[in-house]
Design a protein around this motif. Structure first.
Motif, PDB file in Angstrom:
ATOM      1  N   ARG A 571      -8.919 -15.339   6.773  1.00  9.55           N
ATOM      2  CA  ARG A 571      -9.232 -15.583   8.181  1.00  9.55           C
ATOM      3  C   ARG A 571     -10.512 -16.396   8.259  1.00  9.55           C
ATOM      4  NH1 ARG A 571     -10.271 -10.954  11.663  1.00  9.55           N
ATOM      5  NH2 ARG A 571     -11.137 -10.043   9.775  1.00  9.55           N
ATOM      6  N   THR A 572     -10.545 -17.324   9.198  1.00  8.85           N
ATOM      7  CA  THR A 572     -11.763 -18.102   9.383  1.00  8.85           C
ATOM      8  C   THR A 572     -12.672 -17.344  10.341  1.00  8.85           C
ATOM      9  OG1 THR A 572     -10.484 -20.100   9.098  1.00  8.85           O
ATOM     10  CG2 THR A 572     -12.671 -20.338  10.086  1.00  8.85           C
ATOM     11  N   ILE A 573     -13.891 -17.137   9.886  1.00 12.12           N
ATOM     12  CA  ILE A 573     -14.824 -16.348  10.702  1.00 12.12           C
ATOM     13  C   ILE A 573     -16.055 -17.191  10.986  1.00 12.12           C
ATOM     14  CG2 ILE A 573     -16.331 -14.321  10.648  1.00 12.12           C
ATOM     15  CD1 ILE A 573     -14.162 -12.895   9.130  1.00 12.12           C
ATOM     16  N   PRO A 574     -16.420 -17.316  12.258  1.00 11.07           N
ATOM     17  CA  PRO A 574     -17.627 -18.094  12.569  1.00 11.07           C
ATOM     18  C   PRO A 574     -18.868 -17.420  11.992  1.00 11.07           C
ATOM     19  CG  PRO A 574     -16.727 -17.037  14.540  1.00 11.07           C
ATOM     20  CD  PRO A 574     -15.765 -16.762  13.438  1.00 11.07           C
ATOM     21  N   LEU A 575     -19.787 -18.238  11.572  1.00 14.01           N
ATOM     22  CA  LEU A 575     -21.002 -17.708  10.955  1.00 14.01           C
ATOM     23  C   LEU A 575     -22.213 -18.049  11.818  1.00 14.01           C
ATOM     24  CD1 LEU A 575     -22.359 -16.374   8.467  1.00 14.01           C
ATOM     25  CD2 LEU A 575     -22.550 -18.668   7.502  1.00 14.01           C
TER      26      LEU A 575
END
Lengths: 656, 84
Positions: A571-575
């Motif tokens: 999953r792409t997770i904002p940082l």
């Protein structure tokens, strides 16, 4: 003397609240014996404490009020609006007088005049019984004549309608009364507990052709079971056209004289009044004990490192024992701060009563679960947000009666305030059966406000769309001001509830109503904190906010538009960088692995990079007070083992 | 119109205010054979009740729900059925 007056003010305010709560409850449920007893006790005690001062007129009024309640207890007079309204007026008046009494020790001239008016309102009650006190008040001859028609009327009444004390009414409407807008039969119909009516004509029917349809020619006689005060209230506009006689019921009379002497049930007091600051001090000490106990852990560590494993074990064992006791102590003291939600709830019946009268809407307020307890701070802080929501329901939620009728709804609107306990949390529903909210309009307004793009809007569920009313700034959007006015200030409601560690949700069905659900902690419990470091400073983050911690290689960060993101389990997770959020100097992170906290923001996970994760601690986080309240992103403060104050971050507010 | 005449019956319907007393009395004075039907009335002003008590026409209704408390309706009924 001063202390005595202060004590009086505290007690009087409590009694006023008790009495007013009981009277309002009685208004809705006249048969509620417990409330009647409680109202009587409050009035009795109030009279007692007023008696300590030179407040003669107030004493007289309260004596009379107590007397009425005592009669109601004896079943001698009915508990109805005519009884409750004047009593509520007395209570309100007492409340208004308290401040003045504290300042000057006496009633103002205006208040003394009000006292005699109130006394008049109360004394015209059943206390005078013409048949027993022939020489009390009226001339004997007049009452004998009056009783004549009354007794005849009583004889005409079917025997099975008799019983209890009765009021006989002879009403001779003025011949021109129709021109004043009078409707005599309607007036008579409003009498409480109307048992029997006799009609006659003052003059025999004239020859046909000479009849004037607008001249009232009736004599109306009636018997009703309501208390004299209620009858007088119903006939207050036409006192010159009515004669009243009370006909006492011999049976009731006998039993009444047994019970009228007001005697309080002796109750051993199991409570004591303690100033809340003393309890707060106890809680602070308990909180410090928590932190002091935490310092035993590094001590055990030291002992172990210096090779004394057995000392380390003993320290560790004491630590556990102290931890258990501190926990119990803390639990016991917080228990002492618990008060029932009633403290906030009981202000609503009066408010709803007054506001609905002002708005010309008929609205019932149903309160449930007011005995559920929570920390005093929470209960007291709840009032404002609740008030906001209830006002919204009153003003905008509940439709005017004609609109409700058109929608085939009951003409009376209904607001349901319900509290319940769920484990260590309380849930409060504020539901109205009003017009509800239009999700489409909220959605549209959210697009207009730029809270969501027009492309994304249709994908939002009905429920999710409605949550935009809590968005800051949504309130001021002119586009939604006619949207049942709901958006107004709801962001403030949400913030104050969240500050208490709670959440607020809303559901609404257009045409059927709106329900707000508040979920709050019962008290400010000890919570596990994660202590992190960023920009050379340490902050606390509630463990409940953190889903997991993660070590991230610097090269796995991918730039996404203006921001950064990483992939975690596909999953792409904002940082986000906590240093940026807090505007602290950022560390050069290019070369190193990042420590990332995965937290939930709305429905999405977000990664928050910190410099270091220092330790975990069990601490007591108190909400901010005073000026600090306005600092965004800070949930509260806590003390650490080394005595330093740690700011606890409100991640959701920081991210949002 | 809340007071209307149809064939032999004066019909009171809806909320019959004091101002209707005139119309009702006109009908009742002009034709002694008229009947009065109260079944469609939702409220009737005292002036109209008084007119009915004066002229004592045959009356149908009122229909439930009661226009006035039982005690008042039965007083009117007793008055109307009492021999002159």
């Amino acid at each position: 003397m001063d202390e005595l007056i202060e004590q009086f003010a505290v007690e009087a305010r409590e009694l006023v609240e008790q009495a007013s709560g009981d009277l309002l409850a009685l208004e809705a449920d006249p048969g509620n014996r417990e409330r009647l007893e409680s109202a009587f006790r409050a009035m009795h005690t109030l009279k007692g404490s007023v008696g300590l001062f030179e407040l003669g007129p107030m004493q007289d009024v309260l004596h009379q009020a107590e007397d009425l309640l005592s009669k109601a207890r004896a079943g001698d007079i009915a508990v109805d609006v005519a009884l409750i309204d004047p009593l509520l007026a007395v209570i309100e008046w007492v409340e208004e007088c308290i401040d003045g009494i504290v300042e000057t020790g006496r009633l103002s001239d205006v208040q003394e005049k009000q006292a005699s008016r109130l006394f008049g309102l109360l004394t015209r009650d059943v206390s005078d019984r013409p048949r027993d006190e022939p020489d009390g008040g009226e001339p004997a001859a007049a009452s004998a004549i009056a009783s004549d028609w009354a007794l005849r009327l009583l004889a005409q009444m079917p025997p099975n309608d008799r019983g209890g004390s009765l009021v006989a009414i002879r009403y001779e409407p003025h011949p021109e009364c129709f021109f004043n807008g009078d409707d005599p039969l309607a007036t008579i119909s409003r009498l409480p507990d109307l048992r029997h009516v006799e009609l006659s004509l003052k003059t025999p029917p004239p020859e046909t052709g000479h009849y004037d349809p607008f001249r009232c020619n009736l004599v109306i006689e009636a018997l009703c079971g309501g208390p004299l005060a209620a009858v007088e209230a119903a006939l207050r506009l036409i006192p010159d056209q009515v004669t009243l006689v009370t006909l006492a019921d011999p049976a009731a009379e006998a039993s009444a004289s047994d019970t009228t002497p007001a005697r309080l049930p002796e109750r051993a007091s199991t409570t004591m009044r303690v100033e809340s600051s003393r309890i707060d001090t106890l809680i602070e000490i308990a909180g410090e004990l928590v932190t002091a106990k935490n310092s035993l852990v590094p001590l055990a560590q030291d002992a172990r490192e210096s090779g004394n494993a057995s000392l380390a074990r003993r320290i560790h064992a004491s630590h556990q024992e102290i931890e258990r006791l501190v926990g119990a102590l803390y639990g016991a003291v917080t228990q002492a701060r618990m008060i029932p939600l009633e403290h906030s709830f009981r202000r609503f019946p009066k408010l709803v009563r007054e506001t609905s009268a002002k708005l010309g809407k008929a609205i019932d307020l149903v309160i449930e679960g007011e005995t559920v307890e929570a920390d005093r701070d929470i209960v007291e802080s709840l009032f404002e947000p609740l008030l906001h929501i209830v006002r919204n329901s009153l003003d905008h939620g509940i439709e005017p009666e004609d609109v409700r009728k058109q929608a085939s709804k009951p003409p009376r609107g209904r607001i349901h305030l319900q509290a319940r306990q769920r484990g260590d949390r309380i849930e409060i529903d504020i539901a109205d059966d009003g017009r509800g909210m239009d999700a489409a309009r909220v959605r549209q307004a959210a697009v207009e406000r730029g809270l969501i793009t027009a492309q994304d809007a249709p994908a939002l569920s009905h429920r999710d769309a409605l949550q935009f009313v809590f968005a800051p700034g949504f309130s001021t959007a002119s586009a939604v001001s006619d949207l049942s006015g709901r958006g107004v200030g709801l962001d403030v409601v949400r913030r104050s509830i969240e500050r208490l560690g709670g959440t607020v949700e809303m559901q609404s069905t257009q045409g059927a109503g709106t329900i707000f659900t508040l979920k709050l902690p019962v008290s400010f419990a000890m919570t596990p904190l994660l202590v992190i470091e960023v920009g050379g400073e340490r902050f606390g983050i509630s463990m409940a906010d953190v889903i997991e911690t993660h070590k991230l290689a610097a090269n796995s960060i991918q730039p996404v538009r203006a921001g950064k993101a990483f992939v975690l389990r596909d999953r792409t997770i904002p940082l986000l960088f906590l240093a940026d959020l807090l505007r602290l100097p950022a560390r050069d992170t290019d070369a190193e692995d990042l420590k990332v906290l995965i937290v939930r923001s709305g429905d999405d996970d977000v990664g928050i990079a910190v410099d270091a994760i220092a330790e975990r601690a069990q601490t007591l986080t108190r909400p901010l007070t005073g000026l600090l309240q306005a600092v965004p992103g800070i949930a509260g403060t806590t003390l650490l083992g080394d005595g330093k104050v740690l700011l606890v971050l409100d991640l959701e507010e920081l991210i949002g | 119109m809340t007071v209307t005449l149809k064939q032999k019956t004066v019909r009171l319907s809806g909320s019959c205010g004091v101002e209707e007393a005139d119309t009702l009395v006109e009908y009742l004075t002009s034709r002694p054979d008229l009947e009065v039907d109260l079944r469609a009335a939702t409220s009737i002003h005292t002036a109209l009740w008084q007119a009915l008590m004066m002229f004592r026409p045959p009356i149908t209704g009122p229909a439930p729900p009661p226009l006035l408390p039982d005690a008042v309706i039965s007083a009117v009924t007793r008055f109307l059925t009492r021999p002159l």
